[in-house]
Design a protein around this motif. Structure first.
Motif, PDB file in Angstrom:
ATOM      1  N   PHE A   1       8.546   5.684  14.923  1.00 30.45           N
ATOM      2  CA  PHE A   1       9.599   5.047  14.123  1.00 30.45           C
ATOM      3  C   PHE A   1      10.068   5.964  12.986  1.00 30.45           C
ATOM      4  CE2 PHE A   1       7.296   1.703  16.230  1.00 30.45           C
ATOM      5  CZ  PHE A   1       8.255   0.767  16.559  1.00 30.45           C
ATOM      6  N   LEU A   2       9.819   7.268  13.166  1.00 30.18           N
ATOM      7  CA  LEU A   2      10.282   8.301  12.224  1.00 30.18           C
ATOM      8  C   LEU A   2       9.644   8.186  10.842  1.00 30.18           C
ATOM      9  CD1 LEU A   2      14.118   8.189  13.095  1.00 30.18           C
ATOM     10  CD2 LEU A   2      12.313   9.530  14.205  1.00 30.18           C
ATOM     11  N   ILE A   3       8.400   7.666  10.807  1.00 27.96           N
ATOM     12  CA  ILE A   3       7.653   7.581   9.546  1.00 27.96           C
ATOM     13  C   ILE A   3       6.691   8.757   9.470  1.00 27.96           C
ATOM     14  CG2 ILE A   3       6.097   6.179   8.123  1.00 27.96           C
ATOM     15  CD1 ILE A   3       8.875   4.943   8.540  1.00 27.96           C
ATOM     16  N   SER A   4       6.649   9.412   8.343  1.00 25.47           N
ATOM     17  CA  SER A   4       5.775  10.578   8.141  1.00 25.47           C
ATOM     18  C   SER A   4       4.313  10.220   8.424  1.00 25.47           C
ATOM     19  CB  SER A   4       5.914  11.066   6.696  1.00 25.47           C
ATOM     20  OG  SER A   4       4.835  11.896   6.341  1.00 25.47           O
ATOM     21  N   PRO A   5       3.594  11.051   9.195  1.00 27.38           N
ATOM     22  CA  PRO A   5       2.166  10.791   9.457  1.00 27.38           C
ATOM     23  C   PRO A   5       1.350  10.713   8.170  1.00 27.38           C
ATOM     24  CG  PRO A   5       2.996  12.500  10.923  1.00 27.38           C
ATOM     25  CD  PRO A   5       4.071  12.231   9.923  1.00 27.38           C
ATOM     26  N   GLN A   6       1.709  11.507   7.167  1.00 28.71           N
ATOM     27  CA  GLN A   6       0.994  11.483   5.884  1.00 28.71           C
ATOM     28  C   GLN A   6       1.129  10.122   5.210  1.00 28.71           C
ATOM     29  OE1 GLN A   6       3.035  13.937   6.825  1.00 28.71           O
ATOM     30  NE2 GLN A   6       1.751  15.776   6.865  1.00 28.71           N
ATOM     31  N   VAL A   7       2.358   9.607   5.175  1.00 31.36           N
ATOM     32  CA  VAL A   7       2.608   8.301   4.540  1.00 31.36           C
ATOM     33  C   VAL A   7       1.911   7.186   5.318  1.00 31.36           C
ATOM     34  CG1 VAL A   7       4.400   6.599   3.971  1.00 31.36           C
ATOM     35  CG2 VAL A   7       4.803   9.027   3.524  1.00 31.36           C
ATOM     36  N   ALA A   8       2.039   7.220   6.649  1.00 34.47           N
ATOM     37  CA  ALA A   8       1.452   6.179   7.505  1.00 34.47           C
ATOM     38  C   ALA A   8      -0.074   6.157   7.387  1.00 34.47           C
ATOM     39  CB  ALA A   8       1.867   6.413   8.958  1.00 34.47           C
ATOM     40  N   SER A   9      -0.702   7.325   7.514  1.00 34.03           N
ATOM     41  CA  SER A   9      -2.168   7.413   7.472  1.00 34.03           C
ATOM     42  C   SER A   9      -2.723   7.053   6.105  1.00 34.03           C
ATOM     43  CB  SER A   9      -2.628   8.828   7.845  1.00 34.03           C
ATOM     44  OG  SER A   9      -2.309   9.123   9.172  1.00 34.03           O
ATOM     45  N   SER A  10      -2.095   7.577   5.054  1.00 32.09           N
ATOM     46  CA  SER A  10      -2.576   7.313   3.691  1.00 32.09           C
ATOM     47  C   SER A  10      -2.413   5.836   3.331  1.00 32.09           C
ATOM     48  CB  SER A  10      -1.817   8.189   2.694  1.00 32.09           C
ATOM     49  OG  SER A  10      -2.029   9.561   2.974  1.00 32.09           O
TER      50      SER A  10
ATOM     51  N   SER B   1       0.836  -1.210   0.000  1.00 39.11           N
ATOM     52  CA  SER B   1       0.000   0.000   0.000  1.00 39.11           C
ATOM     53  C   SER B   1       0.865   1.252   0.000  1.00 39.11           C
ATOM     54  CB  SER B   1      -0.926   0.007   1.222  1.00 39.11           C
ATOM     55  OG  SER B   1      -1.830  -1.069   1.182  1.00 39.11           O
ATOM     56  N   SER B   2       1.941   1.217   0.773  1.00 37.94           N
ATOM     57  CA  SER B   2       2.853   2.369   0.795  1.00 37.94           C
ATOM     58  C   SER B   2       3.566   2.523  -0.548  1.00 37.94           C
ATOM     59  CB  SER B   2       3.877   2.224   1.926  1.00 37.94           C
ATOM     60  OG  SER B   2       4.784   1.169   1.684  1.00 37.94           O
ATOM     61  N   LEU B   3       3.906   1.394  -1.198  1.00 32.72           N
ATOM     62  CA  LEU B   3       4.533   1.451  -2.522  1.00 32.72           C
ATOM     63  C   LEU B   3       3.561   2.000  -3.568  1.00 32.72           C
ATOM     64  CD1 LEU B   3       6.552  -1.909  -2.773  1.00 32.72           C
ATOM     65  CD2 LEU B   3       7.412   0.369  -2.205  1.00 32.72           C
ATOM     66  N   ALA B   4       2.293   1.635  -3.450  1.00 33.70           N
ATOM     67  CA  ALA B   4       1.273   2.133  -4.384  1.00 33.70           C
ATOM     68  C   ALA B   4       1.123   3.647  -4.302  1.00 33.70           C
ATOM     69  CB  ALA B   4      -0.062   1.460  -4.110  1.00 33.70           C
ATOM     70  N   LEU B   5       1.471   4.197  -3.142  1.00 32.16           N
ATOM     71  CA  LEU B   5       1.404   5.655  -2.930  1.00 32.16           C
ATOM     72  C   LEU B   5       2.737   6.336  -3.238  1.00 32.16           C
ATOM     73  CD1 LEU B   5      -0.582   5.554   0.423  1.00 32.16           C
ATOM     74  CD2 LEU B   5      -1.441   6.446  -1.738  1.00 32.16           C
ATOM     75  N   SER B   6       3.617   5.579  -3.889  1.00 29.02           N
ATOM     76  CA  SER B   6       4.957   6.094  -4.241  1.00 29.02           C
ATOM     77  C   SER B   6       5.766   6.468  -3.003  1.00 29.02           C
ATOM     78  CB  SER B   6       4.840   7.305  -5.189  1.00 29.02           C
ATOM     79  OG  SER B   6       4.150   6.939  -6.364  1.00 29.02           O
ATOM     80  N   SER B   7       5.517   5.773  -1.929  1.00 22.56           N
ATOM     81  CA  SER B   7       6.282   5.940  -0.689  1.00 22.56           C
ATOM     82  C   SER B   7       6.794   4.557  -0.296  1.00 22.56           C
ATOM     83  CB  SER B   7       5.414   6.534   0.413  1.00 22.56           C
ATOM     84  OG  SER B   7       4.837   7.754  -0.004  1.00 22.56           O
ATOM     85  N   LYS B   8       7.465   4.493   0.838  1.00 16.54           N
ATOM     86  CA  LYS B   8       7.947   3.186   1.284  1.00 16.54           C
ATOM     87  C   LYS B   8       8.104   3.180   2.797  1.00 16.54           C
ATOM     88  CE  LYS B   8      11.659  -0.191   0.668  1.00 16.54           C
ATOM     89  NZ  LYS B   8      12.968  -0.471   0.054  1.00 16.54           N
ATOM     90  N   ILE B   9       7.255   2.356   3.447  1.00 13.99           N
ATOM     91  CA  ILE B   9       7.395   2.143   4.883  1.00 13.99           C
ATOM     92  C   ILE B   9       8.237   0.887   5.069  1.00 13.99           C
ATOM     93  CG2 ILE B   9       6.204   1.713   7.071  1.00 13.99           C
ATOM     94  CD1 ILE B   9       3.744   3.056   5.911  1.00 13.99           C
ATOM     95  N   PRO B  10       9.348   0.958   5.787  1.00 15.01           N
ATOM     96  CA  PRO B  10      10.192  -0.233   5.992  1.00 15.01           C
ATOM     97  C   PRO B  10       9.375  -1.409   6.551  1.00 15.01           C
ATOM     98  CG  PRO B  10      11.313   1.720   6.783  1.00 15.01           C
ATOM     99  CD  PRO B  10       9.915   2.148   6.437  1.00 15.01           C
ATOM    100  N   PHE B  11       9.599  -2.590   6.011  1.00 13.74           N
ATOM    101  CA  PHE B  11       8.828  -3.777   6.404  1.00 13.74           C
ATOM    102  C   PHE B  11       8.987  -4.079   7.887  1.00 13.74           C
ATOM    103  CE2 PHE B  11       7.804  -8.342   6.545  1.00 13.74           C
ATOM    104  CZ  PHE B  11       6.617  -8.344   5.837  1.00 13.74           C
ATOM    105  N   GLU B  12      10.204  -3.859   8.435  1.00 14.05           N
ATOM    106  CA  GLU B  12      10.438  -4.154   9.850  1.00 14.05           C
ATOM    107  C   GLU B  12       9.634  -3.224  10.765  1.00 14.05           C
ATOM    108  OE1 GLU B  12      13.975  -1.540   8.545  1.00 14.05           O
ATOM    109  OE2 GLU B  12      12.770  -3.170   7.732  1.00 14.05           O
TER     110      GLU B  12
ATOM    111  N   GLY C   1     -10.451   6.818  12.633  1.00 19.50           N
ATOM    112  CA  GLY C   1      -9.795   6.504  13.904  1.00 19.50           C
ATOM    113  C   GLY C   1      -8.498   5.745  13.723  1.00 19.50           C
ATOM    114  N   MET C   2      -8.510   4.740  12.840  1.00 20.98           N
ATOM    115  CA  MET C   2      -7.310   3.931  12.614  1.00 20.98           C
ATOM    116  C   MET C   2      -6.183   4.754  11.999  1.00 20.98           C
ATOM    117  SD  MET C   2      -7.333   0.908  13.768  1.00 20.98           S
ATOM    118  CE  MET C   2      -5.880   0.343  12.893  1.00 20.98           C
ATOM    119  N   GLN C   3      -6.538   5.711  11.146  1.00 19.45           N
ATOM    120  CA  GLN C   3      -5.515   6.538  10.494  1.00 19.45           C
ATOM    121  C   GLN C   3      -4.834   7.471  11.494  1.00 19.45           C
ATOM    122  OE1 GLN C   3      -8.713   6.006   8.707  1.00 19.45           O
ATOM    123  NE2 GLN C   3      -7.415   4.311   8.081  1.00 19.45           N
ATOM    124  N   ILE C   4      -5.612   7.964  12.469  1.00 21.21           N
ATOM    125  CA  ILE C   4      -5.029   8.805  13.527  1.00 21.21           C
ATOM    126  C   ILE C   4      -4.057   7.977  14.373  1.00 21.21           C
ATOM    127  CG2 ILE C   4      -5.548  10.092  15.654  1.00 21.21           C
ATOM    128  CD1 ILE C   4      -8.196  10.945  14.307  1.00 21.21           C
TER     129      ILE C   4
END
Length: 384
Positions: free
Chosen positions: A323-332, A276-287, A311-314
């Motif tokens: 873990f230093l992941i952007s809230p925009q990337v994580a929520s989206s 899902s993160s790759l589909a948004l042209s971002s990348k959340i580390p798998f670990e 609620g889940m996105q918040i």
């Protein structure tokens, strides 16, 4: 009526939460649109993964049924899992209602209803007791099924979080982030140990006596309060949970199959969020996803919006920020996975619901009749 009110409240919560996320520019709508337009094959792959997650959940549940020597067809378990998950996504927090449908689909409530209509005779006491024992076993299996899933996720979460913590703490410039992560580690470890300790506490006569005394104390203190009914129900649920754990903990050595299925479910769920993160042209580390999946899954059980939307996105924004992941990337990313999961599992759930429509109607009618009998008994006691 209560179900409708709950749905409206959850819908309003989702609407307010989404408005807040959009207003704060935490969710990137344009990125989500582009993901559906430009990455259709990736979206389809995520949908297939979510269906496979549900399939392995079914295999886990079916393996537990075998451990408890409950005979049922795999197709019944498959239908029960997809229908209950499909309903559960739209009605988070309604676990009791969802379990009624899940258990009913497996024991064949329509047979009992047809027997009542055709024969017009009362079911024998022996049959009633047998059905009650079966329902109790199925309820125990459902509880243990969830506990195994959560325990495996917490295990992954603690191991991976510890690894990430030492990585971050070794960097002098990230010492503040490492301190924030300590609290997360403590929470994961506390939850993990709590679940590990449950079988010992459930079997402890001293603990059960203390629990019983607390129940009596609270019921006396709030005898004339509206809280009396809530406290009574709360302690009933706690005792049911402990009874189920006692029943299951005697066969712990047989749980290796459910644990393996749980590991596969966790890895597939994490893969779905990663894609899902790759589909948004971002990348959340798998670990990082492995480290946070347990908290996100526990949070998904809470009534925090329709299908957890809002609620889940918040929660995802808060947890991933540790873990230093952007809230925009994580929520989206989380919203994209939730949306695809909602559509895919609900579609398969509707298919099974249509095939089991007669049985579901029988289950709901049986539940309605039971509620009427219980309310009548309550009113008779009050009048007396």
């Amino acid at each position: 009526m209560k179900t409708l009110i709950k749905f409206i409240v959850l819908f309003l919560f989702s609407a307010i939460a989404v408005y807040f996320l959009l207003h704060q520019k935490i969710i990137d709508i344009n990125a989500l649109k582009k993901a559906f337009d430009n990455n259709k094959s990736l979206i389809l792959l995520i949908a297939i993964i979510q269906i496979f997650v549900c399939l392995f959940m079914t295999l886990r549940y079916f393996s537990l049924l075998k451990i408890f020597k409950i005979k049922t067809d795999f197709q019944n378990v498959l239908a029960a899992t997809f229908v209950s998950n499909g309903v559960g996504q739209w009605m988070p927090g309604s676990m009791a209602f969802i379990e009624v449908i899940r258990i009913g689909l497996m024991i064949g409530a329509d047979k009992n209803l047809n027997q009542k209509i055709e024969d017009k005779k009362e079911i024998e006491v022996k049959e009633n007791l047998a059905e009650l024992a079966l329902k109790s076993k199925l309820a125990a299996v459902s509880i243990i099924d969830r506990l195994i899933g959560i325990l495996v996720m917490l295990g992954f979460g603690f191991i991976v979080s510890t690894f990430v913590y030492f990585q971050i703490s070794s960097n002098i410039n990230m010492s503040e982030n490492a301190n924030s992560l300590k609290g997360f580690l403590v929470l994961i470890l506390f939850l993990f140990i709590s679940i590990i300790m449950l079988p010992f506490l459930a079997k402890s006569k001293v603990f059960r006596k203390i629990l019983s005394r607390f129940e009596r104390l609270f019921l006396v203190l709030f005898k004339k309060s509206f809280l009396n009914k809530i406290i009574r129900k709360l302690f009933h649920e706690i005792n049911s949970l402990l009874d189920a754990i006692v029943l299951g903990s005697s066969k712990l050595y047989l749980f290796w199959k459910p644990v393996i299925y749980s590991i596969i479910c966790v890895l597939l769920s994490c893969l779905g969020l990663y894609l899902s993160s790759l589909a948004l042209s971002s990348k959340i580390p798998f670990e990082v996803i492995l480290a946070t999946i347990s908290v996100l899954s526990i949070a998904s059980l809470l009534p925090i919006g329709i299908a957890g939307v809002g609620g889940m996105q918040i929660i995802a924004a808060i947890v991933f920020s540790l873990f230093l992941i952007s809230p925009q990337v994580a929520s989206s990313s989380q919203l994209l996975q939730t949306s695809v999961n909602l559509l895919a599992v609900s579609a398969v759930g509707i298919l099974f619901a249509r095939l089991s429509a007669k049985q579901i109607r029988a289950i709901l009618l049986s539940r309605k009749n039971q509620q009427l009998i219980e309310s009548k008994k309550t009113s008779d006691i009050t009048d007396a």
